[in-house]
Scaffold this motif. Structure first.
Motif, short mmCIF file in Angstrom:
data_model
loop_
_atom_site.label_atom_id
_atom_site.label_comp_id
_atom_site.label_asym_id
_atom_site.label_seq_id
_atom_site.Cartn_x
_atom_site.Cartn_y
_atom_site.Cartn_z
N ASN A 39 -47.95 33.07 26.75
CA ASN A 39 -47.33 34.36 27.07
C ASN A 39 -47.97 35.52 26.31
N LEU A 40 -48.74 35.20 25.26
CA LEU A 40 -49.39 36.26 24.49
C LEU A 40 -50.63 36.80 25.20
N VAL A 41 -51.47 35.92 25.69
CA VAL A 41 -52.74 36.33 26.31
C VAL A 41 -52.52 37.24 27.52
N PRO A 42 -51.51 36.98 28.39
CA PRO A 42 -51.32 37.87 29.55
C PRO A 42 -51.07 39.32 29.19
N GLU A 43 -50.68 39.61 27.96
CA GLU A 43 -50.43 40.99 27.56
C GLU A 43 -51.70 41.85 27.68
N LEU A 44 -52.87 41.23 27.51
CA LEU A 44 -54.12 41.99 27.58
C LEU A 44 -54.45 42.45 28.99
N LEU A 45 -53.77 41.90 29.99
CA LEU A 45 -54.01 42.34 31.37
C LEU A 45 -53.55 43.78 31.58
N ASN A 46 -52.67 44.27 30.71
CA ASN A 46 -52.18 45.64 30.82
C ASN A 46 -53.18 46.66 30.28
N SER A 47 -54.26 46.18 29.68
CA SER A 47 -55.27 47.09 29.15
C SER A 47 -56.02 47.78 30.28
N THR A 48 -56.53 48.95 30.00
CA THR A 48 -57.35 49.67 30.99
C THR A 48 -58.84 49.35 30.83
N ASP A 49 -59.18 48.56 29.82
CA ASP A 49 -60.57 48.21 29.55
C ASP A 49 -60.96 46.99 30.39
N HIS A 50 -62.02 47.11 31.17
CA HIS A 50 -62.45 46.02 32.05
C HIS A 50 -62.88 44.79 31.25
N ASP A 51 -63.51 45.00 30.12
CA ASP A 51 -63.96 43.87 29.31
C ASP A 51 -62.77 43.06 28.79
N GLN A 52 -61.72 43.74 28.32
CA GLN A 52 -60.54 43.04 27.83
C GLN A 52 -59.86 42.27 28.97
#
Length: 439
Positions: free
Chosen positions: A358-371
């Motif tokens: 559940n922690l890793v999916p939080e990075l999907l909210n980033s606007t950075d394509h690399d993240q």
């Protein structure tokens, strides 16, 4: 006819006047030549033009303010005035106006240069006097020790990387130096240890221990720089990886990450940790035993550490994929002992227990394509053990659907520009694969 006779008379008169002036003491006719600053006066051609003069036979001319007659084959310093005396037929020279002549008027320095020239020539005086010709290989090439002595005499001695590293370590280890000086020494050292041999020399010099101990320094700049040097030294260098692990580097890096420190220090600590663990299953096993996964999880949850989160999931992804590839590869290509080392620990149960699904999916909210790309790749790598958590997470499903639409548009734009296999199309393929596997 009269015009021709008149022209002939004028030519004869002109030559007569020129000759008369050339032989009077009041007007000594001479040809004056101005030397270029970077060349000696060229030698006067002899009757045997095919015979070249040996450089060591050249005598350096010491100019004065008065014209002096040059000896045969005598070298003229740069900046001198040279002329040919039309009465005597001999060359003459005197001091020029440039200050550069000051260097050449020092007889002692000129003599040193002449002696150095003789040494580089490598002739044996005893054989030369006896008229013997030395044609052996040893007479044509000088040993390294001889060349170093000659270069040292001319103040041109070059330092080896090992010598430079020794000086940098001494500078860093000296308590009389300022923090800025010690940090500069570490940064210069980091540049050198990228090379495998230099990193090994760092170990033999005792420098790796100094760097590892510096991780506990009270100054954050030294901690950051020491972690930087450590990471560069162990990167793709198994020998140094083993020495660092045995020297307690893993425990010290985890301590830096688990305790309050600036983001800059933790960033370099993560870099060093990733380099230490890469392709080193023994270190990865110790990492898990020491609670490394818990340390990374707590760090991931901290506020204001977005740049660290990408590094953390990249490290997790590398460890997962690295282990999978080892067991998928033919046993002949991977030693059985290596597989046994990887089999000693398991990341997947810890990923579930410590909430990474559940922690890793939080990075999907980033606007950075690399993240986003790294998050999707890590989610795919964890999916076999996180499938249930993924299906029970509605925000993950919504994020994936939204990202699919966004990257469909971006991929279409790439295709219209002639990039059928562009970066956005690659991310879209990863998203499509994850959506299909989850559902």
């Amino acid at each position: 006819m009269k015009t021709s006779l008149l022209n002939l008379a004028l030519v004869w008169y002109s030559l007569s006047v020129h000759t008369a002036f050339a032989h009077t003491e009041k007007f000594p006719t001479a040809l004056t030549i101005r030397e270029h600053s970077d060349r000696f006066e060229e030698k006067e051609e002899s009757h045997n033009t095919h015979e070249a003069h040996d450089p060591e036979d050249l005598e350096v001319f010491n100019p004065t303010d008065e014209w002096q007659t040059l000896k045969p084959n005598q070298a003229v310093p740069p900046g001198s005035h040279v002329r040919l005396n039309m009465q005597t037929g001999l060359r003459e020279a005197k001091r020029g106006e440039e200050e550069g002549l000051k260097y050449w008027t020092d007889g002692q320095r000129a003599q040193q240069l002449k002696e150095a020239l003789k040494k580089y020539k490598g002739d044996n005086p005893s054989k030369k006097e006896a008229g013997q010709a030395d044609t052996s290989t040893s007479s044509q090439f000088r040993s390294v020790d001889e060349l170093k002595r000659d270069m040292e005499a001319l103040e041109f001695l070059m330092e080896t990387d090992a010598e430079i590293m020794h000086k940098l370590l001494s500078k860093f280890n000296s308590t009389s130096n300022t923090v800025d000086q010690r940090v500069t020494a570490l940064l210069d050292l980091e540049y050198l240890v990228h090379q495998v041999d230099n990193a090994k020399n760092l170990v033999s010099m005792g420098g790796l221990k100094l760097v590892t101990d510096a991780l506990n320094n009270t100054d954050v700049r030294i901690q950051e720089s020491a972690a930087f040097v450590l990471g560069s030294a162990v990167s793709s260098n198994p020998t140094v990886q083993i020495e660092a692990l045995e020297g307690g580097a893993l425990q010290k890096l985890l301590t830096l990450l688990a305790t309050p420190h600036p983001v800059s220090v933790k960033k370099k600590a993560l870099f060093a940790l990733a380099c230490l663990l890469r392709h080193f299953p023994f270190a990865q096993s110790h990492f898990v035993e020491l609670g490394g996964m818990q340390v990374l999880g707590d760090l991931f949850k901290e506020q204001g550490v977005d740049c660290l989160r990408v590094r953390i999931i990249t490290m997790l992804y590398d460890m997962i994929i690295e282990k999978e590839l080892v067991f998928k590869t033919d046993i002949e290509a991977v030693p059985n002992s290596t597989q046994q080392q990887y089999a000693k620990y398991s990341l997947h149960p810890m990923l579930v227990e410590q909430g990474w699904c559940n922690l890793v999916p939080e990075l999907l909210n980033s606007t950075d394509h690399d993240q986003r790309e790294k998050a999707v790749r890590t989610l795919l790598a964890m999916r076999p053990h996180c499938q249930t958590q993924y299906q029970q997470n509605p925000s993950l499903t919504n994020s994936l659907i939204s990202l699919q639409k966004e990257y469909q548009t971006l991929a279409l734009t790439e295709e219209t520009q002639g990039e059928k296999d562009g970066y956005f199309n690659e991310i879209l393929s990863l998203l499509d694969s994850l959506v299909v596997k989850i559902h």
